[in-house]
Design a protein around this motif. Structure first.
Motif, PDB file in Angstrom:
ATOM      1  N   PHE A  87       0.827  -1.206   0.000  1.00 46.16           N
ATOM      2  CA  PHE A  87       0.000   0.000   0.000  1.00 46.16           C
ATOM      3  C   PHE A  87       0.862   1.256   0.000  1.00 46.16           C
ATOM      4  O   PHE A  87       0.566   2.227  -0.704  1.00 46.16           O
ATOM      5  CB  PHE A  87      -0.951  -0.002   1.202  1.00 46.16           C
ATOM      6  N   SER A  88       1.938   1.254   0.780  1.00 42.81           N
ATOM      7  CA  SER A  88       2.849   2.407   0.798  1.00 42.81           C
ATOM      8  C   SER A  88       3.440   2.639  -0.583  1.00 42.81           C
ATOM      9  O   SER A  88       3.548   3.790  -1.039  1.00 42.81           O
ATOM     10  CB  SER A  88       3.968   2.194   1.816  1.00 42.81           C
ATOM     11  N   ASP A  89       3.838   1.565  -1.268  1.00 40.35           N
ATOM     12  CA  ASP A  89       4.362   1.699  -2.630  1.00 40.35           C
ATOM     13  C   ASP A  89       3.301   2.262  -3.569  1.00 40.35           C
ATOM     14  O   ASP A  89       3.592   3.119  -4.419  1.00 40.35           O
ATOM     15  CB  ASP A  89       4.860   0.348  -3.146  1.00 40.35           C
ATOM     16  N   PHE A  90       2.047   1.784  -3.423  1.00 39.52           N
ATOM     17  CA  PHE A  90       0.950   2.263  -4.259  1.00 39.52           C
ATOM     18  C   PHE A  90       0.718   3.763  -4.046  1.00 39.52           C
ATOM     19  O   PHE A  90       0.589   4.531  -5.006  1.00 39.52           O
ATOM     20  CB  PHE A  90      -0.323   1.469  -3.939  1.00 39.52           C
ATOM     21  N   VAL A  91       0.687   4.192  -2.794  1.00 37.53           N
ATOM     22  CA  VAL A  91       0.473   5.611  -2.485  1.00 37.53           C
ATOM     23  C   VAL A  91       1.628   6.444  -3.022  1.00 37.53           C
ATOM     24  O   VAL A  91       1.418   7.526  -3.592  1.00 37.53           O
ATOM     25  CB  VAL A  91       0.291   5.811  -0.958  1.00 37.53           C
ATOM     26  N   GLU A  92       2.841   5.937  -2.892  1.00 36.44           N
ATOM     27  CA  GLU A  92       4.007   6.654  -3.412  1.00 36.44           C
ATOM     28  C   GLU A  92       3.920   6.798  -4.932  1.00 36.44           C
ATOM     29  O   GLU A  92       4.240   7.850  -5.489  1.00 36.44           O
ATOM     30  CB  GLU A  92       5.289   5.920  -3.008  1.00 36.44           C
ATOM     31  N   GLU A  93       3.467   5.759  -5.593  1.00 36.13           N
ATOM     32  CA  GLU A  93       3.306   5.812  -7.053  1.00 36.13           C
ATOM     33  C   GLU A  93       2.229   6.820  -7.441  1.00 36.13           C
ATOM     34  O   GLU A  93       2.390   7.568  -8.410  1.00 36.13           O
ATOM     35  CB  GLU A  93       2.958   4.419  -7.597  1.00 36.13           C
ATOM     36  N   LEU A  94       1.129   6.851  -6.692  1.00 40.43           N
ATOM     37  CA  LEU A  94       0.092   7.855  -6.947  1.00 40.43           C
ATOM     38  C   LEU A  94       0.630   9.268  -6.776  1.00 40.43           C
ATOM     39  O   LEU A  94       0.316  10.167  -7.570  1.00 40.43           O
ATOM     40  CB  LEU A  94      -1.103   7.644  -6.016  1.00 40.43           C
ATOM     41  N   LYS A  95       1.444   9.475  -5.732  1.00 42.29           N
ATOM     42  CA  LYS A  95       2.032  10.804  -5.517  1.00 42.29           C
ATOM     43  C   LYS A  95       2.939  11.178  -6.672  1.00 42.29           C
ATOM     44  O   LYS A  95       2.916  12.319  -7.151  1.00 42.29           O
ATOM     45  CB  LYS A  95       2.826  10.821  -4.200  1.00 42.29           C
ATOM     46  N   ARG A  96       3.750  10.238  -7.137  1.00 42.81           N
ATOM     47  CA  ARG A  96       4.633  10.520  -8.282  1.00 42.81           C
ATOM     48  C   ARG A  96       3.819  10.858  -9.525  1.00 42.81           C
ATOM     49  O   ARG A  96       4.164  11.777 -10.258  1.00 42.81           O
ATOM     50  CB  ARG A  96       5.545   9.325  -8.554  1.00 42.81           C
ATOM     51  N   ALA A  97       2.751  10.100  -9.766  1.00 42.47           N
ATOM     52  CA  ALA A  97       1.910  10.356 -10.940  1.00 42.47           C
ATOM     53  C   ALA A  97       1.250  11.728 -10.838  1.00 42.47           C
ATOM     54  O   ALA A  97       1.211  12.476 -11.830  1.00 42.47           O
ATOM     55  CB  ALA A  97       0.853   9.266 -11.070  1.00 42.47           C
ATOM     56  N   ARG A  98       0.748  12.073  -9.648  1.00 42.48           N
ATOM     57  CA  ARG A  98       0.124  13.377  -9.457  1.00 42.48           C
ATOM     58  C   ARG A  98       1.146  14.496  -9.635  1.00 42.48           C
ATOM     59  O   ARG A  98       0.885  15.512 -10.286  1.00 42.48           O
ATOM     60  CB  ARG A  98      -0.515  13.466  -8.071  1.00 42.48           C
ATOM     61  N   ASP A  99       2.353  14.292  -9.059  1.00 44.45           N
ATOM     62  CA  ASP A  99       3.415  15.289  -9.229  1.00 44.45           C
ATOM     63  C   ASP A  99       3.779  15.447 -10.700  1.00 44.45           C
ATOM     64  O   ASP A  99       3.976  16.567 -11.183  1.00 44.45           O
ATOM     65  CB  ASP A  99       4.649  14.896  -8.424  1.00 44.45           C
ATOM     66  N   ARG A 100       3.869  14.335 -11.429  1.00 42.40           N
ATOM     67  CA  ARG A 100       4.213  14.385 -12.859  1.00 42.40           C
ATOM     68  C   ARG A 100       3.124  15.136 -13.617  1.00 42.40           C
ATOM     69  O   ARG A 100       3.411  15.969 -14.470  1.00 42.40           O
ATOM     70  CB  ARG A 100       4.386  12.962 -13.401  1.00 42.40           C
TER      71      ARG A 100
END
Length: 153
Positions: A121-134
């Motif tokens: 879940f932490s990896d998933f949230v981190e990926e969402l943050k990266r996608a949102r930042d991108r």
């Protein structure tokens, strides 16, 4: 008999704090202790109220207090029994020990699975943050290009 008991009181044998000169020295030491450095005066008062125990008795009492405070002894009777059973490695009942071991293994497996899910879940949230930042960065760059193109003309 009265003269003997009154003389015992007069000499300080029956009085815990001793005869008059000793008491006056103690009180003077307490006053000087408070004037010079208040913890010394406080320690002298505590020593006087404790009944003038020897320093070895004070040391032993302090060690007992510290060992009790540090968790040297569990709080409840159930906790002490549980701790004793864990130290021995079992309760003496083979069926219960087998059941206990199986339950602990099951709980350990659940704990590991929960940790793995938490990591995923932490990896998933981190990926969402990266996608949102991108996405935000791309939007910023697109806006800048459109504003930059209109300024140069």
């Amino acid at each position: 008999m009265t003269s003997q008991s009154s003389s015992s009181w007069a000499t300080g044998r029956l009085c815990r704090s001793g005869p008059f000169p000793r008491r006056s020295l103690e009180i003077g030491a307490i006053v000087v202790g408070f004037i010079y450095w208040w913890p010394v005066g406080l320690a002298l008062v505590a020593w006087k109220f404790a009944g003038y125990p020897a320093f070895a008795e004070l040391r032993d009492a302090a060690r007992r207090t510290v060992s009790d405070f540090e968790g040297g002894r569990p709080a409840s009777r159930f906790a002490r029994a549980f701790e004793a059973a864990n130290r021995r490695g079992g309760t003496g009942n083979a069926a219960f020990d087998e059941y206990r071991r199986a339950e602990l293994d099951r709980l350990e497996a659940q704990r590991r699975a929960l940790e793995e899910e938490s990591r995923a879940f932490s990896d998933f949230v981190e990926e969402l943050k990266r996608a949102r930042d991108r996405e935000q960065f791309d939007a910023f760059m697109a806006k800048r290009r459109t504003e930059g193109g209109s300024r140069s003309v």
